[in-house]
Write an enzyme that holds these catalytic residues in place. Structure first.
Site, PDB file in Angstrom:
ATOM      1  N   ASP A 537      51.205  34.032  38.534  1.00 56.52           N
ATOM      2  CA  ASP A 537      50.498  33.385  37.423  1.00 56.52           C
ATOM      3  C   ASP A 537      49.047  33.132  37.787  1.00 56.52           C
ATOM      4  OD1 ASP A 537      51.309  31.555  39.372  1.00 56.52           O
ATOM      5  OD2 ASP A 537      51.352  29.878  37.974  1.00 56.52           O
ATOM      6  N   ARG A 541      46.035  27.691  43.107  1.00 53.80           N
ATOM      7  CA  ARG A 541      46.554  26.327  43.210  1.00 53.80           C
ATOM      8  C   ARG A 541      47.913  26.324  43.924  1.00 53.80           C
ATOM      9  NH1 ARG A 541      47.102  26.144  36.954  1.00 53.80           N
ATOM     10  NH2 ARG A 541      49.177  27.006  36.585  1.00 53.80           N
ATOM     11  N   ASP A 542      48.548  25.187  43.963  1.00 52.02           N
ATOM     12  CA  ASP A 542      49.837  25.067  44.650  1.00 52.02           C
ATOM     13  C   ASP A 542      50.955  25.645  43.782  1.00 52.02           C
ATOM     14  OD1 ASP A 542      49.592  23.222  42.657  1.00 52.02           O
ATOM     15  OD2 ASP A 542      50.265  21.502  43.842  1.00 52.02           O
ATOM     16  N   GLU A 543      50.810  26.919  43.445  1.00 50.75           N
ATOM     17  CA  GLU A 543      51.780  27.567  42.562  1.00 50.75           C
ATOM     18  C   GLU A 543      51.901  29.041  42.965  1.00 50.75           C
ATOM     19  OE1 GLU A 543      51.470  26.153  38.633  1.00 50.75           O
ATOM     20  OE2 GLU A 543      53.252  27.203  37.994  1.00 50.75           O
ATOM     21  N   ASP A 550      54.316  35.379  32.118  1.00 50.11           N
ATOM     22  CA  ASP A 550      52.969  35.897  32.341  1.00 50.11           C
ATOM     23  C   ASP A 550      53.044  37.399  32.619  1.00 50.11           C
ATOM     24  OD1 ASP A 550      53.374  33.129  33.024  1.00 50.11           O
ATOM     25  OD2 ASP A 550      51.305  33.034  33.675  1.00 50.11           O
ATOM     26  N   TRP A 602      60.050  34.472  28.449  1.00 49.30           N
ATOM     27  CA  TRP A 602      59.859  34.595  29.899  1.00 49.30           C
ATOM     28  C   TRP A 602      60.968  35.518  30.436  1.00 49.30           C
ATOM     29  CZ3 TRP A 602      56.643  31.681  27.510  1.00 49.30           C
ATOM     30  CH2 TRP A 602      55.520  31.172  28.133  1.00 49.30           C
ATOM     31  N   GLU A 815      43.148  30.492  32.400  1.00 44.58           N
ATOM     32  CA  GLU A 815      44.458  30.029  31.920  1.00 44.58           C
ATOM     33  C   GLU A 815      44.370  29.477  30.502  1.00 44.58           C
ATOM     34  OE1 GLU A 815      46.122  27.006  34.436  1.00 44.58           O
ATOM     35  OE2 GLU A 815      48.142  27.461  33.736  1.00 44.58           O
ATOM     36  N   HIS A 836      43.898  33.681  35.634  1.00 37.95           N
ATOM     37  CA  HIS A 836      45.246  33.669  35.071  1.00 37.95           C
ATOM     38  C   HIS A 836      45.298  34.817  34.065  1.00 37.95           C
ATOM     39  CE1 HIS A 836      48.093  30.344  35.678  1.00 37.95           C
ATOM     40  NE2 HIS A 836      48.687  30.717  34.540  1.00 37.95           N
TER      41      HIS A 836
END
Ligand code: BGC
Length: 961
Positions: A537, A541-543, A550, A602, A815, A836
């Site tokens: 995605d 960041r913490d992802e 996506d 998704w 994003e 994103h």
């Protein structure tokens, strides 16, 4: 037939000393005749040539038709080693100038010597077929380490054979766990690990090594390697490859990838050493909710098997086992994907991966056997690598903060290369940011808990040259503090090393509109930044997770811009492995959330992506591999639905729709029930089409009926008899889903189209679509003939629009439509990635409609090249490296004249259209269309004119009606 043609040629040309190619030798017939001092009539020459031909028939005739090129296996692999598939498919491209293939002949052998005369693995003979892609292997069975050499020739439209192609080759990797003698080894880094966020354990990176002797007469050496964690390998002090963060990210509880390297050149006779740096990576990393799915027990491990072959046929194998030693006292002190890397040069161990190193202090490793239920399998797409670099464009001394800021002027993903002067004992602190506001404030709020900071501790005065190894960052700006302040900062202190999965660029798009070109660039940078071994995605960041929604929306655009056939096929395998028993697909793949939650739009990635890949590559294997997953997913929809309405309560709706009601909570205003049911119908429809391709007639009917039934239920539930959305809020996305997925009766359809137009008008020709609606908007408007409106929406400068973010300084896709604005600053939400790719899904429209390149048959076997000029553009051009070769479409308007150049690759046909406005005085390749005889002219009911043409270059010219 062939012989007659050759004879005719000889008769025609003998007196001109014609050169005939036979069996690799060029025979100068005229010279031969002179030598014989005989005066030969044409007739005599014919007789002579007959004899000559008979003579050569016993040998192999080599043609003047150029050979096939770019031979590849599976999803486009050229001469792979460590290949994953023992029953690969074979593809080739025909040379330019060849219209089509009518037959082929492919031979495969276990050695190059056998290939020409006695191919021992496979000989197809002459097969009448136009298929030049994905020919399934039907030769002798292959197993791990086997090599295959192959070549192909084809017959053209005149039934002339081409010359044989150059030989290509492939070598299989270790296909089964039983091929491994090596064991998992590593130090126990759990007990002295550092406590990170939410008490997660951050393992100290380790170094592992082993010395061994090599005899003389070494022929080849292959290194098979995998890891629980990420590794970098060395032999005799040299790196074994440039791969980054290997082996990559798969559902580790089921499958871990292995890599194969040819390391023959790194070995030397006598003493040798092999070594690995090993860090947590994704396997032991803290990911999103810090659940540490695979990292709850144990420590990172390496699996290494070096197989050395000698000239006498003997083999020596150096396995990772109890004889190896390790240390955590190396210079990489800390490495974490989200948090960054720390390197302390005082811990350097010069020569640690060479045989001269004294490893007395190093500890014995822990050893564990391979698990039966975790498959170690060859990686089936290319690793992440350094793909390009970016120079610093300017240096900023900010009002705030302690450091100096280096601006690369492009948001990117990877690591910085730092050549910075330092003083002994000082710590260089390296921080990152995607954006700087006009005040010079360094923006890191959107990294959330990811510290994304690197440190370098200097062991001496002077210039360092370093980049991190086991982390990556998303950034445009690099802030440095702790350097030698007596020196004036220079731009070459910081270079951005751009890293992403190692695929080639496949398509280009440019136009006369500068912002559109910037949009294309932003889309591409979004793809680069988020195709980091898996489709993610966001990269900062913490992802950084494989969010399925996506991926679903960006897949078509990605397939045009980059050669990502293998990339998707690989991730789809992870998707299959992650599917729940009830058919649900997790929110993210690999599933590190483990919450058993499923979202419509998704999970549908499991159906739409195989179909997208098939349409654009023509590779039926992607449908075969994923068909069961597709059916399971449709069954899941069904199991969740009542009266065929699929509510999917854990859905993300039309995620991040702009200007939505507060209570929609980021999920947009379109009813989740409507979205779930629309996707239920759509997935059933695509599954039916897949069944048809695969020849499953009954299942084709079954899913077609299901699609119809769900569509009927959808219409009844969500649309009134005036074609208006009922029982929930009417939104652009609601109409788009109904129309694009073909869920309405004919009478309601045109009414719904009208309502969609009203909705768009209400929004002053702006989009109001989130992740799910956005890719559908251009497709629906095109189908409605509303291309002008799509141009208006695309070229809008105000919020929400694509150009809005460009006007605020975006160099990647954001994003949110308003992640940052010059007036209001950063969006206050911390979920605010500036890289994103989802909204980049409009990229498909740029090349399919503005430039006009669309597949009409899978793999672009039949192509539509029909640009739709508009929006005040005066030119546009796209090129696309299709599986058959390069397609090009370039148009320009000069005065009242529309010029269009198109290239149609070999072995395909294309429909070239003339834009509606410009149908007057059509000229094709310099002559009036009336005289055009290379293809067929077709006039559609709506007045559109097409010409259907074979491979070739075409120049069309038309003027305003
Ligand atoms: C991700 C999205 C994703 C979403 C699910 C976010 O945190 O960044 O892109 O699809 O969660 O709603």
């Amino acid at each position: 037939m062939l012989s007659t043609q050759i004879f005719n040629k000889i008769e025609e040309n003998a007196q001109d000393n014609y050169l005939i190619d036979f069996n690799l030798k060029k025979i100068d017939v005229g010279a031969f005749i002179n030598q014989t001092t005989m005066k030969l009539s044409n007739k005599v020459i014919t007789v002579f040539a007959t004899g000559l031909f008979t003579l050569f028939l016993s040998c192999e005739a080599v043609s003047t038709v150029e050979p096939a090129q770019e031979l590849s296996l599976g999803e486009g692999f050229e001469n792979p080693i460590g290949f994953y598939d023992a029953t690969p498919s074979f593809s080739w491209k025909l040379p330019q100038g060849i219209e089509k293939q009518t037959a082929y002949h492919l031979v495969a052998a276990s050695s190059p010597e056998l290939l020409s005369d006695s191919p021992d693995l496979w000989d197809t003979g002459k097969v009448s077929s136009s298929q030049s892609l994905y020919i399934s292997y039907e030769g002798n069975p292959l197993s791990s380490r086997d090599k295959i050499y192959w070549k192909v020739r084809f017959w053209n439209a005149e039934d002339q054979p081409s010359a044989w192609s150059e030989a290509a080759h492939m070598e299989l990797g270790l296909l089964q766990n039983s091929d491994w003698q090596a064991k998992w080894i590593g130090l126990d880094t759990r007990k002295d690990g550092i406590k990170g966020k939410s008490n997660t354990i951050i393992h100290t990176p380790q170094y592992l090594r082993k010395e061994f002797a090599v005899r003389n007469e070494l022929v080849s050496a292959k290194l098979y390697v995998s890891a629980k964690g990420v590794f970098k390998g060395f032999i005799n002090g040299k790196t074994i490859s440039d791969d980054v963060m290997s082996p990559g990210w798969t559902p580790y509880q089921k499958r871990i990838e292995s890599l194969t390297y040819d390391v023959t050149d790194l070995l030397q006779e006598g003493e040798n050493a092999i070594g690995f740096q090993l860090a947590s990576g994704w396997h032991f990393g803290r990911l999103l909710w810090n659940k540490m799915i695979w990292g709850q027990t144990g420590s990172p491990k390496i699996l290494s098997q070096l197989e050395i072959l000698y000239s006498d046929g003997s083999k020596q194998i150096i396995n990772s086992d109890e004889s190896w030693k390790g240390t955590t006292d190396g210079p990489i002190r800390f490495a974490e994907i989200y948090d960054g890397e720390t390197y302390n040069a005082n811990f350097k161990m010069p020569g640690w991966a060479t045989p001269d190193f004294e490893a007395n202090e190093w500890r014995k490793v822990q050893v564990a056997p391979l698990e039966n239920d975790i498959a170690i399998r060859p990686k089936r797409h290319h690793s992440v690598r350094e793909k390009t670099t970016l120079d610093t464009k300017d240096i900023i001394t900010p009002k705030y903060g302690a450091g100096i800021i280096f601006n690369l002027q492009q948001n990117m993903v990877g690591v910085p290369r730092l050549r910075v002067p330092m003083k002994k004992g000082d710590t260089l602190k390296i921080r990152f940011s995607e954006m700087l506001d006009p005040d010079g404030k360094f923006y890191t709020d959107n990294y959330r808990s990811a510290k994304s900071t690197d440190y370098y501790i200097a062991s001496k005065d002077g210039m360092i040259d370093w980049h991190p190894t086991f982390t990556f960052h998303g950034f445009q700006y690099v802030e440095l503090s702790g350097f030698d302040t007596s020196q004036e900062p220079k731009k070459d202190w910081v270079t951005g090393i751009v890293q992403y999965s190692d695929f080639d660029k496949n398509g280009t798009f440019t136009s006369s509109h500068e912002k559109l070109n910037q949009l294309q660039s932003n889309i591409n940078w979004g793809l680069r930044g988020n195709f980091f071994d898996i489709p993610t995605d966001c990269p900062q960041r913490d992802e950084r997770l494989g969010w399925t929604g996506d991926a679903q929306v960006i897949a078509p655009t990605s397939l045009f811009n980059n050669d990502v056939h293998a990339f998707w096929a690989s991730w789809l395998q992870s998707l299959r492995e992650s599917q729940f028993e009830n058919g649900g697909i997790p929110w993210v793949v690999p599933d590190v959330l483990e919450n058993a939650k499923v979202s419509a739009g998704w999970g549908d990635a499991s159906v739409t992506i195989p179909w997208d890949v098939y349409e654009r590559t023509g590779d039926v294997a992607v449908l075969e591999e994923n068909y069961q997953m597709m059916k399971n997913w449709v069954n899941y929809h069904q199991s969740q639905s009542e009266n065929n309405i699929s509510p999917m309560k854990d859905s993300f709706g039309d995620w991040l729709q702009p200007i939505q009601a507060k209570e929609s909570n980021k999920r947009g205003d379109t009813s989740k029930r409507l979205i779930g049911t629309a996707f239920f119908a759509h997935s059933a429809h695509l599954t039916s089409k897949t069944a048809e391709v695969l020849g499953f007639k009954e299942e084709k009917e079954k899913y077609q009926n299901l699609y119809q039934t769900v569509a009927n239920a959808f219409e009844k539930e969500f649309f009134d008899e005036n074609g208006k959305i009922q029982n929930s809020k009417a939104t652009q996305t609601g109409y788009l889903l109904a129309l694009h997925f073909d869920l309405l009766s004919d009478t309601n359809k045109s009414k719904a189209e009208k309502h969609l137009l009203d909705k768009i008008e209400e929004a002053d020709n702006h989009l109001r679509t989130g992740f799910l609606g956005t890719p559908l908007l251009p497709r629906v408007l095109d189908a409605m003939g509303e291309t002008d409106l799509m141009y208006k929406i695309l070229l809008k400068e105000t919020y929400p629009s694509w150009f809005y973010s460009i006007n605020q300084g975006a160099t990647t896709m954001w994003e949110r439509w308003n992640s940052y604005s010059k007036l209001e600053g950063y969006n206050p939400e911390s979920m605010n990635s500036l890289n994103h790719y989802a909204y980049g899904a409009v990229g498909e429209w740029l090349y399919e409609n503005i430039a006009g390149i669309k597949p009409l048959e899978p793999g672009y076997k039949k192509i539509e090249i029909s640009p739709i000029p508009g929006g005040g553009l005066t030119s546009a051009e796209a090129t696309y490296e299709s599986p058959y070769g390069k397609i090009q479409s370039a148009w320009r308007i000069e005065g009242d004249t529309f010029y269009h150049d198109a290239t149609v690759p070999p072995n395909t046909i294309a429909l070239l259209s003339i834009p509606l406005d410009y149908e007057h005085n059509i000229i094709v390749n310099g002559r009036s269309i009336k005289d055009f005889n290379k293809g067929q002219v077709i006039e559609n009911e709506d007045g559109t004119i097409f010409i259907e043409v074979p491979s070739g270059n075409y120049s069309l010219q038309s003027s305003l009606r």
